[in-house]
Design a protein around this motif. Structure first.
Motif: not given
Length: 234
Positions: A26-27, A32-35, A106-109
């Protein structure tokens, strides 16, 4: 004399390891998503998301998690005389909000991926199945609603065993296999299954992309004939 408490104790270790792995994933997903970096895909890969059916629900939970932080902080600071309680509740509230954002990330990336050599089935960071096109007999678009809310379900349909990788208790693509296959899941390896059913927001696009993959020519594109059976896949 047997120890009746041994089986429950034996299950604690694997459960804690899965929980720790899920927390770490999750972290990492949130980072990764925030970047905002693009997905890492090989040439010819097409990603297909599955978040659409649960996006409104996740959005509501994220909003509620954000709103409850100042509300609970106000309540605890004025009702509970023990000062550390305010910080404990605040930390738990922030953690809950970040956890929901991490689930969304997590579901997005981790989308499904249609490649030249096979189909990669994903669900968040926990499920990652690889199905080569040479093991695929047919792909069909078919929306199904499942009675259970579990994301992973296995059921017996006659003499065939079906693996459901559901999102929001739904699947939209049936992957019929040429031979029984086993898959590694977070809870362990499955029994041989004859079909995998997954959810994709754009099942038609997924089927079209699979049809255009070079390795699928022999799987779902038979030689031209005067009359094609209506039930023939794709």
């Amino acid at each position: 004399m047997t120890d009746t408490k041994a089986p429950p104790r034996a299950k604690v270790g694997p459960l804690l390891r899965r929980a720790a792995a899920a927390e770490g994933a999750m972290w990492r997903s949130l980072y990764v998503w925030a970047r905002r970096r693009p997905l890492s895909l090989a040439p010819g890969d097409d990603p297909f998301g599955y978040l659409g059916v649960v996006r409104p629900i996740l959005g509501i939970f994220i909003a509620l998690s954000a709103v409850e932080i100042p509300i609970f902080d106000l309540i605890v600071s004025n009702v509970v005389p023990w000062r550390p309680a305010r910080w404990i509740v605040l930390v738990l509230g922030v953690w809950g909000l970040l956890w929901m954002l991490g689930l969304y990330a997590s579901m997005t990336i981790h989308p499904h991926v249609v490649g030249d050599t096979g189909l990669r089935v994903r669900q968040s960071a926990g499920i990652d199945l690889w199905i080569p096109w040479t093991d695929v007999e047919a792909l069909h678009k078919r929306y199904r609603s499942l009675p259970s809310s579990r994301s992973v379900q296995i059921e017996q349909e006659g003499d065939r065993r079906v693996l459901h990788i559901a999102v929001g208790s739904q699947t939209s693509v049936d992957v019929r296999l040429r031979r029984p296959m086993v898959f590694d899941l977070p809870r362990g390896r499955t029994e041989p299954v004859d079909e995998v059913r997954i959810y994709a927001d754009d099942p038609i696009g997924l089927l079209r992309s699979a049809q255009g993959s070079p390795a699928t020519e022999t799987v779902r594109r038979p030689p031209p004939s005067p009359a094609r059976s209506p039930g023939h896949p794709l």
